[in-house]
Scaffold this motif. Sequence first.
Motif, PDB file in Angstrom:
ATOM      1  N   VAL A 301       0.834  -1.204   0.000  1.00 41.23           N
ATOM      2  CA  VAL A 301       0.000   0.000   0.000  1.00 41.23           C
ATOM      3  C   VAL A 301       0.869   1.255   0.000  1.00 41.23           C
ATOM      4  O   VAL A 301       0.578   2.226  -0.711  1.00 41.23           O
ATOM      5  CB  VAL A 301      -0.948   0.006   1.218  1.00 41.23           C
ATOM      6  CG1 VAL A 301      -1.643   1.349   1.379  1.00 41.23           C
ATOM      7  CG2 VAL A 301      -1.989  -1.094   1.062  1.00 41.23           C
ATOM      8  N   LEU A 302       1.925   1.264   0.828  1.00 40.48           N
ATOM      9  CA  LEU A 302       2.828   2.413   0.851  1.00 40.48           C
ATOM     10  C   LEU A 302       3.356   2.699  -0.556  1.00 40.48           C
ATOM     11  O   LEU A 302       3.386   3.857  -1.000  1.00 40.48           O
ATOM     12  CB  LEU A 302       3.990   2.151   1.814  1.00 40.48           C
ATOM     13  CG  LEU A 302       4.959   3.317   2.066  1.00 40.48           C
ATOM     14  CD1 LEU A 302       5.588   3.202   3.455  1.00 40.48           C
ATOM     15  CD2 LEU A 302       6.079   3.384   1.033  1.00 40.48           C
ATOM     16  N   THR A 303       3.748   1.640  -1.252  1.00 37.53           N
ATOM     17  CA  THR A 303       4.264   1.808  -2.612  1.00 37.53           C
ATOM     18  C   THR A 303       3.189   2.303  -3.569  1.00 37.53           C
ATOM     19  O   THR A 303       3.409   3.247  -4.340  1.00 37.53           O
ATOM     20  CB  THR A 303       4.836   0.467  -3.123  1.00 37.53           C
ATOM     21  OG1 THR A 303       5.892   0.042  -2.255  1.00 37.53           O
ATOM     22  CG2 THR A 303       5.370   0.598  -4.539  1.00 37.53           C
ATOM     23  N   ILE A 304       2.003   1.688  -3.521  1.00 36.48           N
ATOM     24  CA  ILE A 304       0.923   2.033  -4.448  1.00 36.48           C
ATOM     25  C   ILE A 304       0.432   3.465  -4.233  1.00 36.48           C
ATOM     26  O   ILE A 304       0.286   4.246  -5.187  1.00 36.48           O
ATOM     27  CB  ILE A 304      -0.250   1.041  -4.287  1.00 36.48           C
ATOM     28  CG1 ILE A 304       0.168  -0.344  -4.788  1.00 36.48           C
ATOM     29  CG2 ILE A 304      -1.487   1.529  -5.044  1.00 36.48           C
ATOM     30  CD1 ILE A 304      -0.805  -1.445  -4.438  1.00 36.48           C
ATOM     31  N   ILE A 305       0.179   3.821  -2.984  1.00 35.02           N
ATOM     32  CA  ILE A 305      -0.297   5.173  -2.672  1.00 35.02           C
ATOM     33  C   ILE A 305       0.788   6.199  -3.003  1.00 35.02           C
ATOM     34  O   ILE A 305       0.516   7.254  -3.582  1.00 35.02           O
ATOM     35  CB  ILE A 305      -0.698   5.292  -1.191  1.00 35.02           C
ATOM     36  CG1 ILE A 305      -1.840   4.320  -0.844  1.00 35.02           C
ATOM     37  CG2 ILE A 305      -1.099   6.723  -0.841  1.00 35.02           C
ATOM     38  CD1 ILE A 305      -3.127   4.590  -1.561  1.00 35.02           C
ATOM     39  N   GLY A 306       2.034   5.889  -2.636  1.00 35.58           N
ATOM     40  CA  GLY A 306       3.141   6.799  -2.926  1.00 35.58           C
ATOM     41  C   GLY A 306       3.341   7.007  -4.413  1.00 35.58           C
ATOM     42  O   GLY A 306       3.557   8.137  -4.875  1.00 35.58           O
ATOM     43  N   ASN A 307       3.270   5.917  -5.197  1.00 37.45           N
ATOM     44  CA  ASN A 307       3.412   6.037  -6.648  1.00 37.45           C
ATOM     45  C   ASN A 307       2.319   6.912  -7.247  1.00 37.45           C
ATOM     46  O   ASN A 307       2.583   7.763  -8.102  1.00 37.45           O
ATOM     47  CB  ASN A 307       3.370   4.656  -7.309  1.00 37.45           C
ATOM     48  CG  ASN A 307       4.599   3.805  -7.045  1.00 37.45           C
ATOM     49  OD1 ASN A 307       4.629   2.636  -7.381  1.00 37.45           O
ATOM     50  ND2 ASN A 307       5.622   4.371  -6.422  1.00 37.45           N
ATOM     51  N   ALA A 308       1.074   6.702  -6.780  1.00 33.99           N
ATOM     52  CA  ALA A 308      -0.059   7.474  -7.308  1.00 33.99           C
ATOM     53  C   ALA A 308       0.096   8.962  -7.003  1.00 33.99           C
ATOM     54  O   ALA A 308      -0.136   9.813  -7.865  1.00 33.99           O
ATOM     55  CB  ALA A 308      -1.371   6.940  -6.720  1.00 33.99           C
TER      56      ALA A 308
END
Length: 455
Positions: A301-308
């Motif tokens: 989630v950290l990666t997905i939210i950060g990427n977005a």
Amino acid sequence: MKQTIKDMTKDKVFFKLLFTIAIPIMIQNLISSSLNMIDTLMIGRLGEGEIAAVGLANQIFLLIMVGLTGICAGAGVFISQYWGKKDLTNIKRMLGLALMVGSVYALVITVVVQVFPTQMIGFFNKEPKILELGTSYIKIVSFSYILTAITFAYSYGLRCIGRTKLPMVASAIAVLINIIFNAIFIFGLGIVEPMGVAGAALATLLARIVETVCIVGGIYIKKYELAAKAKELFVVPKELIEKATKPMLAITANEICWGLGSLIYTKAYGHIGSTAVTSIQIVNTITNFFLVVIFAIAAAVLTIIGNAIGEGDIDKAKLYAKRIIILSTGLGILISIGIALTAPLVVSCFNVTPEVAQMTINVLLINAVIIIPRVYNIVMIIGIFRGGGDTKCSLILEACTMWGIGVPLSFIGVYVFNLRLEYVVMMLMLEEVVKAILCMTRFKSYKWIHNMVEH
């Protein structure tokens, strides 16, 4: 809510993105938790004193873990958002910053442990046997702390750019090495004399060496994005350091705050007696084994939210966050049922007295209830809020609930009312419930969304 769930089940891109990142992390965490469980089971064949001693020694490693998690997760917030912008130069600089700060942190604790090993164990429990065994274990295993700092930095960096398979493979190899050398060094084989807990420490050190070589070597052999030259890693512009300092300090303070609180809990349990220490060590091993799925989801989630957010797509970040909350709540309920159903069977695998076995089962059943809000809080704080760059609020939430509710309740239960372990653990449920309410309030405000890589 029904419409949100219906839309989520139709979004194949969302699930592919989530599980492509989460599943290798999940397997890696599962492998690591299996290692901890196998270690505890193998050491447990020696007796309750050995379980308690290694459990207390590992509380120092917990301090290493939380500090490094804070440092690397702080860098990871930037790496994930820079990856959304495909800014490889600053990704390498943030990796180098994590390596430098993490290595210094690990080195300082290693030196303290080498100089004051008995005092470190004695903080938790002063029984002569536990002091002796714990000291022999920690003096050897502390040499692995610097290796842990290196593997943490690279593993977090790989996760934040979506390359999660290499850390998984490295962990699998390390676990295999650890199990083999545990069997040789703990119990003795051929010309090797039985070493007991010192043998377990030596096996762990060797496994860490292999893991570090596999991860760092793999990155450079495969020429991944993190395969940087020394100048790219360790020459970090002043303005980037200044930008990264506050989030890294906030997350590090958050993790250390949580880690110190856990140490205080352990000290309180130690006051109850060695049976409570043994019981809580087994409980933590089992509970953490079940939580591997959630920590993997949170990391993804950290990666997905950060990427977005790094891409500038705020609406996608909000949508994915809502879907993740629904998914993690359902998983929390399943984990709760799993712990409740398997508690007696798993505890029967440990060579402990009937009193310790029953105490452990009771605490596991209480944990089965606590786990539902705990899972929600993990995904919110470690995944959504950190991915959104909301590091300061995460620190405040953790500090206020743990030190304002959890720690005082543990000491009141133990030192004022002299309660049994089960009742103390039950009192601590309040901490997770209050934290969950505060997390939901923060989420609904959308103040957790911060673009950290805007110029």
